[in-house]
Design a protein around this motif. Structure first.
Motif, PDB file in Angstrom:
ATOM      1  N   ARG A   1      57.866 106.702  37.245  1.00  0.00           N
ATOM      2  CA  ARG A   1      58.096 107.646  38.345  1.00  0.00           C
ATOM      3  C   ARG A   1      57.925 106.960  39.693  1.00  0.00           C
ATOM      4  O   ARG A   1      58.607 107.294  40.660  1.00  0.00           O
ATOM      5  CB  ARG A   1      57.146 108.828  38.204  1.00  0.00           C
TER       6      ARG A   1
ATOM      7  N   CYS B   1      63.058 113.021  38.396  1.00  0.00           N
ATOM      8  CA  CYS B   1      61.743 113.593  38.685  1.00  0.00           C
ATOM      9  C   CYS B   1      61.856 115.093  38.930  1.00  0.00           C
ATOM     10  O   CYS B   1      60.975 115.874  38.538  1.00  0.00           O
ATOM     11  CB  CYS B   1      61.127 112.895  39.895  1.00  0.00           C
TER      12      CYS B   1
ATOM     13  N   TYR C   1      62.380 107.405  31.446  1.00  0.00           N
ATOM     14  CA  TYR C   1      61.308 108.217  32.023  1.00  0.00           C
ATOM     15  C   TYR C   1      61.360 109.649  31.495  1.00  0.00           C
ATOM     16  O   TYR C   1      60.332 110.229  31.118  1.00  0.00           O
ATOM     17  CB  TYR C   1      61.425 108.204  33.548  1.00  0.00           C
TER      18      TYR C   1
END
Length: 505
Positions: free
Chosen positions: A57, A67, A129
């Motif tokens: 992140r 995100c 992610y």
């Protein structure tokens, strides 16, 4: 030798020498010669080790779209997807919320191929992610997408709930438009109803001819070798090279006969598929005739009625002067926010009878009724416009295109007589004259900067064409695409998601 006298590594020795006097390795000399230039460049060493942040992140940055999607876990309702997992058996599956966010982010990047999503999970840091380092394969991604199509429709409605909590207080101007979206099928795999009887008759002739030829070859083999013998046995006399060559030619004829039989079976299966397609078109025509109150004799498909063998529920539709296998996607867009507040996918190439259902869906999805509505001439339908006007929505719908050489009606003066029926308004061209007023031109012009750009954004950046086949499946996929579009709009416009601002404070 003592420890102090131990020779240091070569790298340490080089570090003690002034940088200008360091000897260059052979590889460095070649590289420098290849990129020699009077202008100095920054040092470039792709294999140099780097100290990256511990968390992905931090590499992406808080403003990254990935995100933003992770933060949606706190505001979106994933219960329709989680509710599909009730039994505990086998290995634990990937987390459904992770898989949903993975699909949504992939569509937001315009990636709909499950194999490409699998590759991105290995090489793209944003995908890694989102998945927490997991790497689901393309079969898993595809199966998850097909399994939760109905839940994606609920997810689209939930994005509008989030939008309402984040600041969508009203729908002032609603713009409705449709677009032909390419199906996952080729128009060359379609056949018209008028050609089906001819095609089946031709296949019958081909199957009969192939079976007759194969039977003739078998009869020749039986006569030559005797019934019940294959002809490829090797008796003592076949050790003679001359006789062996003759036997090989006979074996080749036998293989040819087997190929003819296999081809005949394949053509017979194709004939059966055409027969099934013919029955389906006739059944559709019968149901349509019953709904319209027609007699069974009139329940016959048109000769140009098409059936696609890859995706039977798709239709051939005009698009840009050509024809392609498509579905007709409808969207209703709020002019102020460019959020899709209603959407649907149909099989008809016409936009008629779509206006009232779109307004009703807007009311069901958001609890809001638009103040005014704009749509092109394809939506001109008396029943729909009357239904919409009864809800208090002012309609700005084009009354049709002017014919070549026809003069435009004069600018209207004063209000039209009250109590006119729809037909009277159309006869006097009041609908067309309404759009010529200053207020009418302003309202109708909003359609071009509302629905049309949103359709372009969905088709160019989210879902260029459908990946799935069948009406129910493409409806679920289009719901997912519209949900992703709404979330991207909130992200780009900097909407504060409900509940996150309080947590940050």
């Amino acid at each position: 030798m003592s420890t102090s006298e131990t020779k240091r590594p070569e790298q340490s020795v080089l570090l003690d020498v002034p940088e200008g006097q360091r000897p260059q390795r052979q590889e460095e000399t070649k590289s420098s010669a290849r990129f020699s230039s009077p202008r100095p460049f920054r040092e470039w060493q792709p294999d140099q080790g780097q100290l990256l942040p511990q968390y992905a992140r931090e590499v992406l940055g808080e403003g990254h779209l990935a995100c933003f999607f992770v933060e949606l876990v706190k505001v979106l309702d994933f219960s329709p997807i989680l509710g599909a997992y009730t039994k505990e058996c086998g290995q634990p599956p990937y987390h459904p919320v992770m898989m949903t966010l993975l699909l949504m982010y992939a569509y937001a990047r315009g990636i709909t191929s499950s194999r490409e999503i699998e590759r991105r999970c290995e090489t793209d840091i944003a995908f890694r992610y989102l998945t927490g380092g997991e790497q689901p394969d393309h079969d898993t991604v595809c199966a998850f997408r097909v399994r939760h199509l109905e839940a994606f429709r609920a997810l689209f409605v939930d994005t509008l709930r989030v939008a309402r909590q984040a600041g969508l207080e009203k729908v002032g101007h609603l713009s409705v438009d449709g677009t032909k979206m390419k199906a996952n099928a080729s128009k060359h795999k379609a056949m018209s109803y008028g050609r089906m009887d001819e095609a089946m008759k031709k296949l019958d002739e081909q199957v009969g001819r192939l079976l007759a030829e194969a039977e003739a070859l078998d009869a020749q083999e039986d006569e030559r070798h005797g019934k019940g013998r294959r002809g490829d046995e090797l008796p003592e006399e076949m050790k003679n090279p001359k006789k062996r060559a003759e036997r090989l030619r006979e074996a080749a004829r036998q293989v040819e006969a087997e190929k003819k039989v296999a081809l005949a079976v394949e053509k017979e299966k194709r004939r059966e598929r055409i027969g099934q397609a013919k029955q389906e078109l006739e059944e559709q025509a019968r149901k349509k005739a019953e709904a319209e109150g027609k007699s069974p004799e009139e329940a016959k498909p048109a000769k140009k009625a098409q059936y696609n063998f890859t995706d039977p529920e798709s239709r051939i539709m005009p698009k840009g002067g050509a024809f392609q296998q498509s579905y007709n996607a409808q969207v209703a867009v709020d002019a102020d926010t460019q959020l899709v507040v209603a959407q649907e996918v149909g099989q008809s190439s016409s936009d008629a009878r779509q206006l009232a259902p779109m307004v009703e869906q807007v009311e069901a999805n958001t609890g809001l009724v638009p103040e005014e509505l704009s749509a092109d001439a394809g939506y001109l339908c008396q029943e729909d416009i009357e239904k919409v006007e009864q809800k208090g929505v002012e309609c700005f719908v084009a009354g049709g295109r002017d014919k070549h050489g026809e003069e435009a009606p004069p600018a209207p003066r004063g209000r039209p007589p009250a109590g006119l029926s729809f037909k009277e308004r159309m006869k006097r061209k009041l609908m067309k004259r309404k759009l010529l007023t200053k207020r009418g031109r302003k309202a109708y012009a909003r359609r071009k900067v509302t629905a049309e750009p949103v359709i372009g954004q969905v088709k160019n950046t989210v879902l260029p064409r459908f990946s799935l086949r069948g009406l129910d499946k493409v409806r679920g996929e289009f719901s997912l695409a519209c949900a992703v579009h709404n979330l991207k709009k909130m992200w780009k416009q900097g909407w504060a998601l409900p509940g996150l601002a309080e947590q940050a404070a």
